[in-house]
Design a protein around this motif. Structure first.
Motif, PDB file in Angstrom:
ATOM      1  N   THR B 167       0.831  -1.277   0.010  1.00 26.48           N
ATOM      2  CA  THR B 167       0.056   0.096  -0.058  1.00 26.48           C
ATOM      3  C   THR B 167       0.755   1.253   0.033  1.00 26.48           C
ATOM      4  O   THR B 167       0.336   2.276  -0.883  1.00 26.48           O
ATOM      5  CB  THR B 167      -0.711   0.097   1.058  1.00 26.48           C
ATOM      6  N   ARG B 171       7.387   3.802   1.725  1.00 29.74           N
ATOM      7  CA  ARG B 171       7.713   3.351   3.287  1.00 29.74           C
ATOM      8  C   ARG B 171       8.411   2.081   2.928  1.00 29.74           C
ATOM      9  O   ARG B 171       9.536   1.845   3.491  1.00 29.74           O
ATOM     10  CB  ARG B 171       6.523   3.074   3.847  1.00 29.74           C
ATOM     11  N   ALA B 172       7.925   1.153   2.144  1.00 27.24           N
ATOM     12  CA  ALA B 172       8.461  -0.049   1.918  1.00 27.24           C
ATOM     13  C   ALA B 172       9.877  -0.088   1.293  1.00 27.24           C
ATOM     14  O   ALA B 172      10.952  -0.625   1.721  1.00 27.24           O
ATOM     15  CB  ALA B 172       7.843  -1.060   1.039  1.00 27.24           C
ATOM     16  N   ALA B 175      12.325   1.200   4.015  1.00 28.42           N
ATOM     17  CA  ALA B 175      12.532   0.335   5.148  1.00 28.42           C
ATOM     18  C   ALA B 175      13.471  -0.694   5.000  1.00 28.42           C
ATOM     19  O   ALA B 175      13.966  -0.845   4.044  1.00 28.42           O
ATOM     20  CB  ALA B 175      10.941  -0.280   5.402  1.00 28.42           C
ATOM     21  N   TYR B 176      13.946  -1.119   6.435  1.00 32.08           N
ATOM     22  CA  TYR B 176      14.778  -2.306   6.587  1.00 32.08           C
ATOM     23  C   TYR B 176      13.980  -3.521   6.543  1.00 32.08           C
ATOM     24  O   TYR B 176      13.064  -3.342   7.093  1.00 32.08           O
ATOM     25  CB  TYR B 176      15.806  -2.151   7.679  1.00 32.08           C
ATOM     26  N   PRO B 177      14.597  -4.675   6.129  1.00 27.06           N
ATOM     27  CA  PRO B 177      13.647  -5.861   6.168  1.00 27.06           C
ATOM     28  C   PRO B 177      12.887  -6.183   7.399  1.00 27.06           C
ATOM     29  O   PRO B 177      11.623  -6.379   7.532  1.00 27.06           O
ATOM     30  CB  PRO B 177      14.530  -7.048   5.689  1.00 27.06           C
ATOM     31  N   GLU B 179      11.512  -4.254   9.463  1.00 27.02           N
ATOM     32  CA  GLU B 179      10.757  -3.538   9.685  1.00 27.02           C
ATOM     33  C   GLU B 179       9.221  -3.770   8.972  1.00 27.02           C
ATOM     34  O   GLU B 179       8.040  -3.158   9.317  1.00 27.02           O
ATOM     35  CB  GLU B 179      10.807  -2.109   9.191  1.00 27.02           C
ATOM     36  N   LEU B 180       9.236  -4.654   8.172  1.00 30.51           N
ATOM     37  CA  LEU B 180       8.156  -5.280   7.522  1.00 30.51           C
ATOM     38  C   LEU B 180       7.652  -6.773   7.872  1.00 30.51           C
ATOM     39  O   LEU B 180       8.504  -7.429   8.508  1.00 30.51           O
ATOM     40  CB  LEU B 180       8.263  -5.244   5.993  1.00 30.51           C
ATOM     41  N   MET B 184       4.491  -8.907   3.926  1.00 31.21           N
ATOM     42  CA  MET B 184       5.029  -7.705   2.868  1.00 31.21           C
ATOM     43  C   MET B 184       6.232  -8.153   2.184  1.00 31.21           C
ATOM     44  O   MET B 184       6.552  -7.849   0.979  1.00 31.21           O
ATOM     45  CB  MET B 184       5.025  -6.584   3.935  1.00 31.21           C
ATOM     46  N   LEU B 185       7.044  -8.844   3.115  1.00 36.24           N
ATOM     47  CA  LEU B 185       8.523  -9.114   2.576  1.00 36.24           C
ATOM     48  C   LEU B 185       8.444  -9.943   1.413  1.00 36.24           C
ATOM     49  O   LEU B 185       9.259  -9.824   0.399  1.00 36.24           O
ATOM     50  CB  LEU B 185       9.424  -9.747   3.709  1.00 36.24           C
TER      51      LEU B 185
END
Lengths: 339, 565
Positions: B167, B171-172, B175-177, B179-180, B184-185
């Motif tokens: 979405t 942000r993605a 981000a660092y991995p 954080e998801l 989502m990853l």
């Protein structure tokens, strides 16, 4: 919002670490004082009453009362500590000069030696680690033996070998002229070879481990070659622990500089320690040991403060360092959309 | 999560995509894109894949099915030539677009990776570099697209992230991995794989590390991208139902040898090999009544109002965290379990299942509410008397690969609870250990083995024996089969139901797999965000779900129906 909370967390963490550092330095001072005072031998007798020192009984009495040597040990400690806190390191028993003066004289030379040794160690360690990974068959694996070889050969032997080869045989530098650039370089190399071994071992092990991680294979599936994989993916996670190792190595460098300075005939903190121990110059010893503690603590403080800025996985919670690899089970996973 | 589910249909200006649902215009799959002949792979001297052959036509989908050790992931690695260097050796013939690639020098093969051969890995949580941002890693995939500059690359990455249903792509990207979430990853990884528009996507168990509802969304995403981009798919899975739902043809593998191959409709509906039939029988969703006889004992107990209540949880709430960041993990949860029956707690990650059972085991203290086990109040008692209650309350942890001390032998692992509770003398303990192992179907010859010398199924049996050995009344089963293959799972379920029928054990069964719950449990509580949203008997929940959330969970079960077109 999240950033502000994060910064506050960092400030709390930094303040806490700094406070701990101050406590450690004070404890180191007290411990040194206690160790020195329980050591056998009376410096007053050996140094001051030594006919060669030429002190009169009156002067001796003045010195004794200045240091409070006639008072109980705890009172002496109190006086010594309060002088230390105001920046007064006392007067050398041997030369009668202020200790701070003696120390300031030798510190720059040692600092140059230590800094060049660390720089050489880092360059050497990374060269070896990369070589192990990427040199063709007989050479790469053979390089693996170097760190343990460096560790098992004593520093003084390396130093003597370097002097023999580059000074006596090749005449690149003169041992007498110990402050020349090349002499400093070889002294730093002597110290750096030893220090590089431990950094290289950590680095080689980490690179091996990171290369086996799932993400390395997935990155290769995106078409990355070996060199790109190393530079873009493996280097940073492998090098992060080196920050911690480097900080610990500072202790080794300080210790090693005593031997290296003796071999290369350099005036420095090492030679000052050597002289002070042999003449039982207690105020100087106390100052140098405390100085070493301060350097060690400060360097480790810097490493602690820098690490969270380098590794995104380290989160600062309530002023403590925590690794947040994965959210706790049972706690909703923080989503990007949720923030 | 909900808004991310839509497959966003962004049109790319520089890389025009056909609208979703529109098939590629080349007509029905022309030439073979990938042709594998006599592929064998050996690790050291052990051949793990022997003479495997198959073809994937352009735009087609093929699933490789088999349990762990069947060689299916090894085949994927061999195709991408990512076998561990110096250990794995592949031989045979692999043709890609009519060109032999297995013998190609690495520098000629490397340009194919990413550009024409995309890879979606198994565990999204370990498949991205943890200390680099996702954007930096996405740039690597974007660099494979030729003729665009840096700014266009970033745009392309963001567009792709939107396309795979993230979405907030920006942000993605930043981000660092860690954080998801896992789901989502996996979207990110699928995005990175499809971004350079490969002609074949190899997906190695892309959902086995994810919850069922997320599994469905990820599989839907893969199917959608396959159709809209005309990418061929090689799907690797151990779940026959998933394979049948998502692929046009199937290959069943066992011990590195093809057992059966053919179009999905025939292999799935009329399996001819014994192994394929076995796989079919082991999928819980396809055989809801497989254990009806064994389950009937408990079902009668559950229906009988005179059965004593073994576990009662009433109005329990637990909140974690400090003022700024409070999470109510369990919120006013109540349920009761009649003796000798199985109660299932169902929900996705983060629904509070794990916290609920930690409270039940006395490992956490509830903020509010009470928990009574066999008439004994669990909380507010001394440490010593809590130990007494715990003896009757045992746990089987979800992952037998991490829950057993690797340096201990089976005998010591199973004996440890007896030592801790000081039960019996040396000889009696030894007898109890043997009896416990026998009851889970393990022979005495395993007593001196270490966990590393056991299979996953054997390990989980050891974990169950360890729980059984102190003769508990209640066993808490925390996703006891989620780390195991379907065929091994069927074994473990059989053991559990047999033990319940014989010993009258009460189970609390935690799972996100509703199909398994249906085979095993008698009553169900569905949890969402710390609350119980629906509660009832298995029949009520499955035949007449009242809540939308329950229906979503039910819809997520792959049943192999409506196989891909």
């Amino acid at each position: 919002m999240a950033d502000r909370v994060g910064n506050r967390g960092y400030v709390t963490y930094a303040l806490r670490r700094a406070a701990q550092a101050v406590v450690v330095i004070l404890l180191a001072y007290v411990l040194t004082f206690v160790v020195i005072s329980v050591l056998p031998g009376d410096p007053v007798t050996t140094t001051l009453r030594n006919p060669q020192s030429g002190f009169t009984e009156e002067q001796i009495a003045r010195i004794v009362s200045y240091y409070g040597l006639d008072q109980p040990v705890l009172v002496q400690l109190w006086h010594s500590l309060s002088r230390f806190l105001t920046g007064d390191l006392g007067v050398s028993l041997r030369t009668n000069l202020p200790v701070s003066h003696l120390v300031a004289e030798v510190v720059p030379s040692t600092l140059v030696l230590a800094a060049s040794a660390l720089a050489i160690a880092v360059v050497l360690a990374f060269t070896i680690a990369f070589g192990v990974q990427y040199l063709p068959r007989p050479f790469g694996p053979a390089l693996r033996a170097f760190p343990s070889l460096f560790l098992s050969v004593p520093t003084f032997l390396i130093g003597l070998l370097l002097i023999q080869l580059f000074s006596f045989q090749l005449g690149l530098f003169r041992v007498i002229d110990s402050d020349s650039g090349l002499a400093t370089f070889f002294a730093a190399l002597t110290l750096g070879i030893f220090v590089s071994a431990q950094i290289a071992e950590v680095l080689i092990a980490n690179l091996d481990q990171e290369a086996r991680q799932e993400y390395a294979g997935v990155a290769r599936s995106r078409g990355l070659g070996q060199v790109q994989l190393l530079l873009r993916h493996l280097l940073k996670p492998s090098a992060l622990p080196v920050v911690t190792v480097l900080a610990l190595m500072v202790g080794e460098v300080l210790g090693g500089s005593v031997i290296t300075e003796a071999i290369f005939g350099r005036a420095g903190v090492g030679s000052l320690v050597q002289r002070s121990v042999s003449t039982q110059d207690l105020p100087v010893l106390q100052a140098v040991v405390t100085l070493a503690a301060v350097v060690f603590v400060v360097v480790n403080l810097v490493a602690d403060l820098v690490y969270p800025l380098l590794d995104p996985r380290v989160r600062l919670l309530a002023g403590q360092r925590r690794s947040t690899a994965r959210p706790e089970p049972g706690v909703p996973e923080p989503g990007v959309a949720a923030r | 999560m909900a808004p991310q589910d839509r497959l966003t249909t962004t049109t790319l200006t520089r890389h025009p995509l056909p609208a979703p649902g529109v098939a590629p215009t080349d007509g029905p799959h022309p030439a073979a894109l990938l042709r594998v002949e006599g592929l064998s792979v050996a690790y050291g001297g052990d051949e793990v894949v022997s003479g495997v052959g198959f073809t994937v036509a352009a735009g087609a989908s093929l699933a490789l099915i088999g349990e762990s050790g069947s060689g299916k992931s090894t085949i994927a690695r061999a195709l991408l030539r990512l076998l561990p260097a110096g250990v794995g050796r592949a031989s045979g013939r692999v043709e890609f677009d009519g060109r032999e690639v297995l013998g190609l020098p690495e520098r000629h093969f490397r340009p194919l990776r990413g550009r024409t051969l995309g890879f979606v890995p198994q565990d999204p949580n370990s498949s991205l570099n943890p200390v680099r941002t996702i954007g930096m890693q996405a740039q690597e995939a974007a660099r494979l697209v030729e003729g665009i500059d840096a700014g266009e690359r970033t745009d392309l990455v963001l567009e792709t992230f939107a396309q795979v249903g993230l979405t907030d792509p920006r942000r993605a990207y930043d981000a660092y991995p860690h954080e998801l979430s896992g789901g989502m990853l996996q979207r990110v990884l699928i995005g990175l794989a499809v971004l350079p528009r490969p002609s074949l996507l190899v997906a190695d168990e892309p959902t086995s590390a994810l919850d069922v509802t997320i599994q469905k969304r990820i599989l839907d995403l893969l199917s959608g991208l396959r159709e809209s981009l005309g990418i061929s798919l090689l799907l690797i899975t151990h779940d026959l139902a998933i394979a049948a739902e998502r692929a046009e043809s199937l290959i069943v593998l066992k011990d590195g040898v093809v057992q059966e191959a053919g179009p999905t409709a025939s292999v799935f509906a009329r399996p001819t090999s014994a192994y394929a039939r076995q796989l079919h029988a082991d999928v819980p969703a396809l055989n809801p009544d497989r254990y009806a006889d064994l389950r009937a004992v408990g079902a009668t107990r559950a229906a009988d109002p005179s059965t004593p209540v073994k576990i009662e949880v009433r109005g329990v709430t637990k909140t974690f965290g400090t003022d700024g960041n409070r999470i109510t993990a369990v919120n006013g949860v109540s349920f009761a379990v009649p003796a000798g029956t199985t109660h299932a707690l169902v929900g996705e990650s983060g629904s509070g299942k794990t916290t609920a059972i930690r409270l039940l085991l006395g490992l956490e203290q509830p903020d509010v509410g009470r928990i009574v086990v066999a008439g004994e109040e669990l909380h507010g008692r001394s440490h010593a008397s809590l130990r007494g209650v715990r003896r009757h309350l045992q746990l089987v942890y979800q992952n037998p690969f991490t829950s057993l001390d690797p340096t201990w032998r089976v005998e010591r692992l199973v004996r440890e609870p007896l030592d801790r509770f000081a039960i019996g003398d040396k000889r009696e303990r030894s007898q109890l250990v043997r009896a416990a192992l026998e009851s889970v179907g393990l022979g005495e010859h395993l007593l001196s083995r270490k966990p590393s010398a056991l299979s996953g199924g054997q390990r989980q049996r050891v974990a169950i024996a360890r729980a059984l050995v102190v003769r508990p009344d209640v066993i808490v089963l925390d996703e006891p089969t989620s780390a195991l293959d379907v065929s091994v799972q069927a074994d473990i379920v059989d053991v559990l139901l047999r033990l319940q029928a014989e010993l009258g054990l009460t189970y609390v069964f935690v799972s996100h797999d509703l199909a398994l719950v249906r085979q095993l449990a008698h009553t169900v509580s569905v949890m969402e965000r710390g609350r119980i949203v629906e509660h009832g008997t298995v029949t009520q929940i499955f035949d007449d779900p009242q809540e939308q959330y329950t229906r979503t969970l039910l819809d997520s079960i792959p049943v192999g129906a409506g196989s891909a077109s």
